[in-house]
Design an enzyme around this catalytic site. Structure first.
Site, short mmCIF file in Angstrom:
data_model
loop_
_atom_site.label_atom_id
_atom_site.label_comp_id
_atom_site.label_asym_id
_atom_site.label_seq_id
_atom_site.Cartn_x
_atom_site.Cartn_y
_atom_site.Cartn_z
CE LYS A 83 -4.25 0.99 2.54
NZ LYS A 83 -4.81 0.92 3.90
C1 E4P Z 1 -8.26 1.64 4.18
O1 E4P Z 1 -7.45 0.92 3.65
C2 E4P Z 1 -8.02 2.40 5.41
O2 E4P Z 1 -7.27 1.59 6.28
C3 E4P Z 1 -9.28 2.74 6.16
O3 E4P Z 1 -10.45 2.39 5.45
C4 E4P Z 1 -9.29 4.10 6.75
O4 E4P Z 1 -10.52 4.29 7.40
P1 E4P Z 1 -10.76 5.45 8.48
O5 E4P Z 1 -11.09 6.71 7.75
O6 E4P Z 1 -11.95 4.94 9.25
O7 E4P Z 1 -9.52 5.56 9.32
#
Ligand code: E4P
Length: 227
Positions: A83
Site C-alpha cells: 500500500k
Molecule cells: C483503508 O485501507 C483504510 O485503512 C481505512 O479504510 C481508513 O478508514 P478510516 O477513515 O476509518 O480511518
C-alpha cells in the site's frame, strides 16, 4: 463484490474469516500501531488467515525507500499487497512495484483525478476514503460513482475500486449499486450488515413454534450428541 476487513486485530479477523465471507484485508500504520504488535509478524499472521490480498502500507515518503519497503513487505507472503499513499512519490513507487508484478493498493485517494493517475501507474487497487470525505461535508459516494464511471470507459485500466473509510452498511449498499469491486470495512460494520431486528424477531417466533412441536430434525439421540 469483494469484502475486505479493515483491521490488524487478528482475533477479529479470525472470527470473521471463519464465515468464509472475507476476500482480503487492509491495514494502515494507525491500525498496526493499535495492534501493539510488530508489523511483519501481524501481516504474516493475517496473510495466513485471509485467503486474498492483504494490504501492508509503506511508511517512507520518497519513492526509492518506498520501493525498498514495498519489496520487503511483499516478501512476507505471496498475498501481500503493497500500500502506497497517493503522492507523486507514491505513484512512482507504484509504477516500479507493479512493473515487478507486485500487487499495489494506492491509498488516501480523495479525487477522481488522483484515481486516474493510480490506474495509469498500474495500481491493482485504488482506495477512495468515503467516510473522511463525508466527515468534511463532502459526498464520499459521489467520488465512487465518478471513479467507477471513468474506469469503465477504459478497459485497459485493470485497477479495482476499493471503497475505504466505510462507516456504515449504507456505504456498502451504495458502493455495490455503483459496481465498485471491493469494500473494506471495520469488523463492527461487517457485524452490522448481518443484523436486522425483523430477522431476530422472526427467528425467535419460528423457534418458539418449533419447540411446541417437540420435534428434532436430527432426531433426539443425534441432537443430544450434537450438543
Ligand atoms: C483503508 O485501507 C483504510 O485503512 C481505512 O479504510 C481508513 O478508514 P478510516 O477513515 O476509518 O480511518
Amino acid at each position: 463484490m469483494k469484502f475486505f476487513i479493515d483491521t490488524a486485530d487478528i482475533a477479529e479477523i479470525r472470527d470473521l474469516a471463519a464465515t468464509g465471507l472475507l476476500d482480503g484485508a487492509t491495514t494502515n500504520p494507525t491500525l498496526i500501531a493499535k495492534s501493539g504488535r510488530p508489523m511483519a509478524e501481524v501481516i504474516k499472521e493475517i496473510c495466513s488467515v485471509v485467503p486474498g490480498p492483504v494490504s501492508a502500507e509503506v511508511t517512507a515518503t520518497e519513492w526509492e525507500t518506498m520501493v525498498a519497503e514495498g519489496r520487503k513487505l511483499a516478501a512476507i507472503a505471496p498475498n501481500v499487497t503493497v500500500k502506497v499513499p497517493l503522492t507523486k512519490d507514491g505513484l512512482r513507487a507504484c509504477k516500479v512495484l507493479s512493473g515487478e508484478g507486485k500487487m499495489v493498493n494506492v491509498t488516501l485517494c480523495f479525487s477522481a483525478g488522483q484515481a486516474i493517475l493510480a490506474a495509469k501507474a498500474g495500481a491493482s487497487f485504488i482506495s477512495p476514503f468515503v467516510g473522511r470525505l463525508d466527515d468534511i461535508s463532502e459526498d464520499g459516494m459521489k467520488l465512487i460513482e465518478e471513479i467507477v464511471t471513468i474506469y469503465r470507459q477504459y478497459p485497459n485500466f485493470k485497477t479495482e475500486v476499493l471503497v475505504a473509510s466505510i462507516r456504515h452498511p449504507r456505504h456498502i449498499i451504495d458502493a455495490a449499486k455503483m459496481g465498485a469491486h471491493v469494500a473494506t470495512m471495520p469488523p463492527s460494520v461487517i457485524r452490522q450488515l448481518y443484523q436486522h431486528p425483523l430477522t431476530d424477531k422472526g427467528l425467535a417466533s419460528f423457534l418458539a413454534d418449533w419447540k411446541k412441536t417437540g420435534q428434532s430434525i436430527l432426531g433426539n439421540a443425534n441432537a443430544a450428541a450434537a450438543e
